[in-house]
Design an enzyme around this catalytic site. Structure first.
Site, PDB file in Angstrom:
ATOM      1  CG  PHE A   1      -6.036  69.405 -17.103  1.00 36.47           C
ATOM      2  CD1 PHE A   1      -5.112  68.300 -17.199  1.00 36.47           C
ATOM      3  CD2 PHE A   1      -5.341  70.309 -16.151  1.00 36.47           C
ATOM      4  CE1 PHE A   1      -4.014  67.914 -16.710  1.00 36.47           C
ATOM      5  CE2 PHE A   1      -4.400  70.172 -15.335  1.00 36.47           C
ATOM      6  CZ  PHE A   1      -3.456  69.027 -15.740  1.00 36.47           C
TER       7      PHE A   1
ATOM      8  NE  ARG B   1       9.403  68.312 -18.558  1.00 35.92           N
ATOM      9  CZ  ARG B   1       8.128  68.107 -18.405  1.00 35.92           C
ATOM     10  NH1 ARG B   1       7.392  66.828 -18.771  1.00 35.92           N
ATOM     11  NH2 ARG B   1       7.328  69.177 -18.197  1.00 35.92           N
TER      12      ARG B   1
ATOM     13  CB  THR C   1       2.931  72.548 -20.069  1.00 38.01           C
ATOM     14  OG1 THR C   1       3.874  71.800 -19.037  1.00 38.01           O
ATOM     15  CG2 THR C   1       1.943  71.624 -20.203  1.00 38.01           C
TER      16      THR C   1
ATOM     17  NE  ARG D   1       4.550  70.107 -24.611  1.00 36.66           N
ATOM     18  CZ  ARG D   1       4.658  69.491 -23.203  1.00 36.66           C
ATOM     19  NH1 ARG D   1       5.372  70.118 -22.464  1.00 36.66           N
ATOM     20  NH2 ARG D   1       4.116  68.366 -22.739  1.00 36.66           N
TER      21      ARG D   1
ATOM     22  CG  ASN E   1       1.061  69.541 -24.579  1.00 32.60           C
ATOM     23  OD1 ASN E   1       0.557  68.455 -24.863  1.00 32.60           O
ATOM     24  ND2 ASN E   1       1.430  69.942 -23.396  1.00 32.60           N
TER      25      ASN E   1
ATOM     26  CG  HIS F   1       4.120  62.369 -21.515  1.00 27.42           C
ATOM     27  ND1 HIS F   1       3.780  62.620 -20.525  1.00 27.42           N
ATOM     28  CD2 HIS F   1       5.115  61.285 -21.328  1.00 27.42           C
ATOM     29  CE1 HIS F   1       4.339  62.302 -19.310  1.00 27.42           C
ATOM     30  NE2 HIS F   1       5.165  61.447 -20.017  1.00 27.42           N
TER      31      HIS F   1
END
Ligand code: UDP
Ligand code: MG
Length: 140
Positions: free
Chosen positions: A59, A87, A93, A104, A114, A117
């Site tokens: 990707f 996180r 993810t 997300r 998404n 980061h």
């Protein structure tokens, strides 16, 4: 748990949908302080260097094109255990796996687009912050 800093990016899919404020509210509600922030347009080369760790992944090219496709907001978040806490606020993810209430889960459009980061460890946080910000831009 020590006070940490982590690098966050609000990705082009989110800036395009005018979600910067809503995403920043999630960080602040979680006790993360936005101590530096700027809106920039990455070149393909800059995006490629940032995501160099993923160079061999299938990707990678699509990810770099996406990250250079529109403005991003790069920011430094500070707080107790900021790397792990961010996180958690981001969620998994793949938005299909992201816990309810996470950024997300609420805003991501796909596993690639998404919305955010976040650095994944102290070493990457330090390197990623230094990639975008000088010491003079970090006033706490
Ligand atoms: N990504 C993708 N396809 C995948 C995995 C990741 O397009 O199968 C993209 C996605 O935008 C992700 C980024 O590559 O956020 C970096 O991947 P990583 O595994 O580091 O996920 P993150 O740390 O962002 O959760
Ligand atoms: Mg990652």
């Amino acid at each position: 748990m020590a006070i940490e800093r982590t690098l966050s990016i609000i990705k082009p899919d989110a800036t395009a949908r005018n979600l910067t404020g809503k995403i920043n509210a999630k960080f602040e509600e979680a006790g993360l302080r936005i101590v530096a922030q700027k809106r920039i347009l990455l070149t393909m080369e800059q995006a490629g260097k940032f995501y160099e760790v993923h160079k061999e992944r299938p990707f990678y090219d699509e990810l770099c094109s996406f990250m250079a496709s529109g403005p991003v907001v790069v920011q430094v978040l500070e707080g107790e255990g900021a790397i792990a806490r961010n996180r958690e606020v981001m969620g998994a993810t793949n938005p299909a796996d992201a816990a309810p209430g996470t950024i997300r889960a609420e805003y991501a459009q796909s596993v690639g687009e998404n919305s955010v980061h976040g650095s994944d460890a102290p070493e990457t946080a330090a390197a990623e912050i230094a990639y975008f910000f000088s010491g003079l831009e970090l006033v706490g």
